[in-house]
Design a protein around this motif. Structure first.
Motif, mmCIF file in Angstrom:
data_model
loop_
_atom_site.group_PDB
_atom_site.id
_atom_site.type_symbol
_atom_site.label_atom_id
_atom_site.label_comp_id
_atom_site.label_asym_id
_atom_site.label_seq_id
_atom_site.Cartn_x
_atom_site.Cartn_y
_atom_site.Cartn_z
ATOM 1 N N VAL A 288 0.861 -1.181 0.000
ATOM 2 C CA VAL A 288 0.000 0.000 0.000
ATOM 3 C C VAL A 288 0.897 1.230 0.000
ATOM 4 C CG1 VAL A 288 -1.739 1.314 1.278
ATOM 5 C CG2 VAL A 288 -1.880 -1.191 1.191
ATOM 6 N N PHE A 289 0.589 2.190 -0.865
ATOM 7 C CA PHE A 289 1.408 3.380 -1.034
ATOM 8 C C PHE A 289 0.554 4.631 -0.808
ATOM 9 C CE2 PHE A 289 3.059 -0.079 -3.536
ATOM 10 C CZ PHE A 289 4.425 -0.037 -3.300
ATOM 11 N N ALA A 290 1.222 5.742 -0.493
ATOM 12 C CA ALA A 290 0.500 6.984 -0.214
ATOM 13 C C ALA A 290 1.053 8.119 -1.064
ATOM 14 C CB ALA A 290 0.607 7.343 1.267
ATOM 15 N N VAL A 291 0.179 9.045 -1.430
ATOM 16 C CA VAL A 291 0.550 10.175 -2.273
ATOM 17 C C VAL A 291 0.046 11.476 -1.669
ATOM 18 C CG1 VAL A 291 0.726 8.924 -4.451
ATOM 19 C CG2 VAL A 291 -1.512 9.697 -3.670
ATOM 20 N N THR A 292 0.679 12.577 -2.083
ATOM 21 C CA THR A 292 0.349 13.892 -1.541
ATOM 22 C C THR A 292 -0.857 14.501 -2.246
ATOM 23 O OG1 THR A 292 1.746 15.123 -3.086
ATOM 24 C CG2 THR A 292 2.813 14.243 -1.081
ATOM 25 N N GLU A 293 -1.360 15.583 -1.682
ATOM 26 C CA GLU A 293 -2.477 16.298 -2.297
ATOM 27 C C GLU A 293 -2.091 16.831 -3.685
ATOM 28 O OE1 GLU A 293 -5.677 16.872 0.189
ATOM 29 O OE2 GLU A 293 -4.514 15.013 0.100
ATOM 30 N N GLU A 294 -0.885 17.368 -3.798
ATOM 31 C CA GLU A 294 -0.449 17.894 -5.087
ATOM 32 C C GLU A 294 -0.319 16.796 -6.129
ATOM 33 O OE1 GLU A 294 -0.201 21.049 -6.165
ATOM 34 O OE2 GLU A 294 -1.113 21.506 -4.222
ATOM 35 N N GLN A 295 0.151 15.643 -5.707
ATOM 36 C CA GLN A 295 0.265 14.514 -6.638
ATOM 37 C C GLN A 295 -1.105 14.034 -7.083
ATOM 38 O OE1 GLN A 295 2.690 11.984 -4.167
ATOM 39 N NE2 GLN A 295 4.619 12.758 -5.027
ATOM 40 N N ILE A 296 -2.059 14.035 -6.176
ATOM 41 C CA ILE A 296 -3.429 13.668 -6.533
ATOM 42 C C ILE A 296 -3.990 14.639 -7.563
ATOM 43 C CG2 ILE A 296 -5.802 13.474 -5.670
ATOM 44 C CD1 ILE A 296 -4.587 12.520 -2.991
ATOM 45 N N LYS A 297 -3.769 15.935 -7.336
ATOM 46 C CA LYS A 297 -4.269 16.935 -8.269
ATOM 47 C C LYS A 297 -3.585 16.815 -9.633
ATOM 48 C CE LYS A 297 -3.885 20.570 -5.456
ATOM 49 N NZ LYS A 297 -4.001 21.997 -5.012
ATOM 50 N N SER A 298 -2.297 16.516 -9.634
ATOM 51 C CA SER A 298 -1.585 16.354 -10.906
ATOM 52 C C SER A 298 -2.139 15.171 -11.690
ATOM 53 C CB SER A 298 -0.088 16.143 -10.646
ATOM 54 O OG SER A 298 0.493 17.304 -10.088
ATOM 55 N N ALA A 299 -2.401 14.066 -11.003
ATOM 56 C CA ALA A 299 -2.967 12.890 -11.670
ATOM 57 C C ALA A 299 -4.375 13.180 -12.183
ATOM 58 C CB ALA A 299 -2.982 11.704 -10.710
ATOM 59 N N MET A 300 -5.149 13.889 -11.387
ATOM 60 C CA MET A 300 -6.511 14.241 -11.771
ATOM 61 C C MET A 300 -6.512 15.130 -13.012
ATOM 62 S SD MET A 300 -9.354 15.964 -9.269
ATOM 63 C CE MET A 300 -11.022 16.337 -9.818
#
Length: 362
Positions: A288-300
């Motif tokens: 299981v891995f975790a990502v930052t808010e900015e990374q989530i927004k970049s992927a979105m």
């Protein structure tokens, strides 16, 4: 009451297949999408500048090779609750119609249960956080469910559920910590595998990654693939401790409470007891891995702009892991070699609005 470890033993691919057979009359088979642009972007090494300030700073960026297969799951959500409701109804449909069903959810399970209950002619009471996305609230109400508001934590939601149950005697349909819900969610893996086989022919499906909130989707998908070679992974947001599953795995003990306002609002709950039994089994979920808010927004942003698909933040945490987590990317590079991996990425929800999207990027 059956203990989680005993119940987990009954979670088998056959149980997921039985759930799929049950929901066939109600299934909308969602597409399995590909995007060569995202394959190319993810397969390119990250810049050394992008790793500055992260735990990967100073490392040589990985050079994995990805071929993505995106399972657009939100149109399929309505079927997820039917196995649980059908099991609950049994031969007592009139009693269930009289009592109704109840759950708590920030939106996706809420709409799923509301539509499933409407399909079966059963009253539904849905406890939702006051800060839920307006479109999720409206979507739940549009299926005829009565929405009752609560605080945002799982403890606050469950307290309101208890109050409503005391008044209505409604039957609880858990949002994730339930055998039948897990089996229903696991049908995502069943469909994904079948569709990948149709598209990729002789290529194996090397891995599947899904978001983790309460863990219903991830544990269900892991159950389906438990007797196969496909690896299953989970993804979470890291903001304000939302990565409870990842932290729990590191500590060797389930984290019981989460308090976070991550933009991935569908993932703000702790992993359920039964779900934990599956996810903490390394033979079923390999990491299981975790990502930052900015990374989530970049992927979105990439999904919206390059694929032209509307997704909510919770849906893209798995893609964000593939794009930004060097530990995961290094594994794909090392184990996939020149052939790379075929990776199934589950988009778990598209319940958002133009206003909500605009707010994220302003």
């Amino acid at each position: 009451m059956t203990s989680p470890d005993v119940a987990a033993q009954s979670l088998t691919p056959a149980a997921v297949q039985a759930a799929y057979d049950l929901i066939q009359p109600h299934v909308h088979r969602t597409p399995l999408l590909t995007c060569k642009t995202l394959d190319t972007i993810a397969s390119a090494p990250q810049s050394t500048e992008a790793l500055v300030g992260t735990s990967f700073e100073g490392q040589t960026p990985a050079r994995p090779r990805f071929r993505f297969f995106f399972k657009s799951n939100w149109c399929f959500q309505s079927t997820r609750c039917i196995p649980c409701i059908a099991a609950t109804v049994g031969g007592a449909r009139e009693e269930v119609k009289r009592r109704g069903v109840i759950t708590h959810s920030s939106g996706n399970h809420a709409q799923a249960l509301a539509l499933a209950a409407s399909t079966l002619g059963i009253p539904a009471y849905i406890v939702m956080p006051r800060i839920s996305t307006p479109s999720k609230i409206a979507g739940t109400q549009s299926h005829g469910a009565e929405v009752i508001f609560s605080g945002s934590t799982s403890v606050e939601r469950e307290a309101v559920v208890a109050e409503i149950q005391a008044k209505t005697n409604a039957i609880l349909v858990p949002p994730y910590d339930d055998f039948n819900i897990i089996c229903g969610q696991g049908t995502t893996g069943l469909e994904l595998e079948a569709q990948h086989a149709e598209q990729a022919r002789s290529r194996p499906l090397d891995a599947v990654i899904t978001p983790i909130g309460g863990g219903g989707l991830n544990s269900g998908v892991a159950t389906w693939f438990s007797d196969k070679q496909t690896r299953v992974f989970g993804a979470e947001p890291s903001f304000e401790g939302a990565d409870d599953c990842r932290r729990g795995l590191q500590a060797g003990k389930r984290v019981e409470a989460v308090g976070t306002l991550t933009i991935a609002d569908g993932l703000r709950t702790p992993v359920g007891l039964l779900n934990w039994e599956i996810i903490s089994n390394k033979k079923k979920v390999e990491g299981v891995f975790a990502v930052t808010e900015e990374q989530i927004k970049s992927a979105m942003r990439l999904v919206i702009e390059r694929m032209k698909v509307v997704v909510e933040p919770s849906a893209v945490v798995g893609l964000a892991v593939c794009l930004f987590d060097e530990n995961f990317r290094r594994r794909v590079e090392q184990e996939g070699g020149k052939d790379g991996w075929d990776v199934g990425v589950v988009f778990s929800g598209g319940n958002t609005t133009v206003e909500a999207i605009a707010k994220l990027f302003t």
